[in-house]
Design a protein around this motif. Sequence first.
Motif, PDB file in Angstrom:
ATOM      1  N   PHE A  31       0.827  -1.203   0.000  1.00  0.00           N
ATOM      2  CA  PHE A  31       0.000   0.000   0.000  1.00  0.00           C
ATOM      3  C   PHE A  31       0.866   1.259   0.000  1.00  0.00           C
ATOM      4  O   PHE A  31       0.410   2.326  -0.391  1.00  0.00           O
ATOM      5  N   ASP A  32       2.096   1.132   0.470  1.00  0.00           N
ATOM      6  CA  ASP A  32       3.049   2.232   0.492  1.00  0.00           C
ATOM      7  C   ASP A  32       4.018   2.101  -0.674  1.00  0.00           C
ATOM      8  O   ASP A  32       4.089   1.055  -1.326  1.00  0.00           O
ATOM      9  N   ALA A  33       4.793   3.150  -0.914  1.00  0.00           N
ATOM     10  CA  ALA A  33       5.811   3.124  -1.960  1.00  0.00           C
ATOM     11  C   ALA A  33       7.000   3.953  -1.503  1.00  0.00           C
ATOM     12  O   ALA A  33       6.882   4.788  -0.608  1.00  0.00           O
ATOM     13  N   PHE A  34       8.156   3.711  -2.131  1.00  0.00           N
ATOM     14  CA  PHE A  34       9.351   4.491  -1.819  1.00  0.00           C
ATOM     15  C   PHE A  34       9.682   5.436  -2.964  1.00  0.00           C
ATOM     16  O   PHE A  34       9.282   5.221  -4.110  1.00  0.00           O
ATOM     17  N   THR A  35      10.426   6.486  -2.638  1.00  0.00           N
ATOM     18  CA  THR A  35      11.087   7.263  -3.676  1.00  0.00           C
ATOM     19  C   THR A  35      12.492   6.696  -3.851  1.00  0.00           C
ATOM     20  O   THR A  35      13.072   6.143  -2.918  1.00  0.00           O
ATOM     21  N   VAL A  36      13.016   6.831  -5.032  1.00  0.00           N
ATOM     22  CA  VAL A  36      14.365   6.340  -5.302  1.00  0.00           C
ATOM     23  C   VAL A  36      15.356   7.244  -4.566  1.00  0.00           C
ATOM     24  O   VAL A  36      15.296   8.470  -4.700  1.00  0.00           O
ATOM     25  N   PRO A  37      16.250   6.687  -3.761  1.00  0.00           N
ATOM     26  CA  PRO A  37      17.229   7.521  -3.060  1.00  0.00           C
ATOM     27  C   PRO A  37      18.002   8.410  -4.035  1.00  0.00           C
ATOM     28  O   PRO A  37      18.217   8.038  -5.194  1.00  0.00           O
ATOM     29  N   PRO A  38      18.432   9.584  -3.580  1.00  0.00           N
ATOM     30  CA  PRO A  38      19.032  10.570  -4.495  1.00  0.00           C
ATOM     31  C   PRO A  38      20.216  10.062  -5.302  1.00  0.00           C
ATOM     32  O   PRO A  38      20.408  10.469  -6.445  1.00  0.00           O
ATOM     33  N   GLU A  39      21.032   9.184  -4.729  1.00  0.00           N
ATOM     34  CA  GLU A  39      22.215   8.706  -5.438  1.00  0.00           C
ATOM     35  C   GLU A  39      22.039   7.306  -6.019  1.00  0.00           C
ATOM     36  O   GLU A  39      23.007   6.710  -6.514  1.00  0.00           O
ATOM     37  N   ALA A  40      20.829   6.789  -5.983  1.00  0.00           N
ATOM     38  CA  ALA A  40      20.562   5.439  -6.472  1.00  0.00           C
ATOM     39  C   ALA A  40      20.112   5.456  -7.928  1.00  0.00           C
ATOM     40  O   ALA A  40      19.663   6.480  -8.460  1.00  0.00           O
ATOM     41  N   THR A  41      20.212   4.300  -8.562  1.00  0.00           N
ATOM     42  CA  THR A  41      19.755   4.110  -9.936  1.00  0.00           C
ATOM     43  C   THR A  41      18.474   3.294  -9.918  1.00  0.00           C
ATOM     44  O   THR A  41      18.432   2.204  -9.319  1.00  0.00           O
ATOM     45  N   LEU A  42      17.420   3.799 -10.549  1.00  0.00           N
ATOM     46  CA  LEU A  42      16.171   3.053 -10.669  1.00  0.00           C
ATOM     47  C   LEU A  42      16.358   1.966 -11.715  1.00  0.00           C
ATOM     48  O   LEU A  42      16.719   2.235 -12.863  1.00  0.00           O
ATOM     49  N   LEU A  43      16.108   0.723 -11.319  1.00  0.00           N
ATOM     50  CA  LEU A  43      16.311  -0.425 -12.207  1.00  0.00           C
ATOM     51  C   LEU A  43      15.038  -0.875 -12.899  1.00  0.00           C
ATOM     52  O   LEU A  43      15.089  -1.372 -14.027  1.00  0.00           O
ATOM     53  N   ALA A  44      13.899  -0.733 -12.206  1.00  0.00           N
ATOM     54  CA  ALA A  44      12.642  -1.247 -12.759  1.00  0.00           C
ATOM     55  C   ALA A  44      11.473  -0.544 -12.092  1.00  0.00           C
ATOM     56  O   ALA A  44      11.583  -0.039 -10.963  1.00  0.00           O
TER      57      ALA A  44
END
Length: 226
Positions: free
Chosen positions: A132-145
């Motif tokens: 039901f919750d979601a995260f934001t991609v950390p500032p220095e991370a790469t979104l993979l999918a």
Amino acid sequence: MKPARIVAIVHSDTDVPGSLPELFSEHGVELEVRSITRPLLAPESIDGLVVMGSPESAYDTRLPWLEAELQWLKDIQHRGVPTWGICFGSQLLSRALGGRVYRNNTAEIGWTPLEILEREWAHSGPWLNFHFDAFTVPPEATLLARTDLAPQAYRQGKAIGMQFHPEIDTAMFDTWTRYWSSTDEGKRFLETAGDLPERMRAEIHDRQPANRQNCRLLVKDFLNQM
């Protein structure tokens, strides 16, 4: 170098890590499962970490163990310990790395294929989502999918977070249904769920061989990054 032991944190004494212990053992790695109700290990004593799921929210400050776990996880990230966050674990890991967690507009429940954004990470699923919750991609991370509803996987250094449940099996799902039938929050969910739990269990059973193989590849990738 591949460690002999990796620690898995579960968030209640009745939680289980699904298929992960057997899949890690195929590589000669012991998965030491520890409940958050036990004292946290010294970060310098950990060679690898898996942070498992929870029905709780990773921003719920009423949880007596949350802030201590979050600070501990930050310390572990500062040491560069290889870390794999799953569902709730991916959300808390995001917070530890500078992201945030929020209540999503729509729950994401069911088997979903992923849109892959980085070629070297080719784990499209489908995977079981239940959040039901979601995260934001950390500032220095790469979104993979991602899916249309939420980010699904990210990597930062030796840390990786996955919103879905690659480790799910029927024994693990049975702990979910016991939770739903024994808590006020769970009972409220069951009141509106209809036959969803029965259908989900049947789908997990039918998909278990293929899902286990897909999870096996994730375990191999995690160990190869260490």
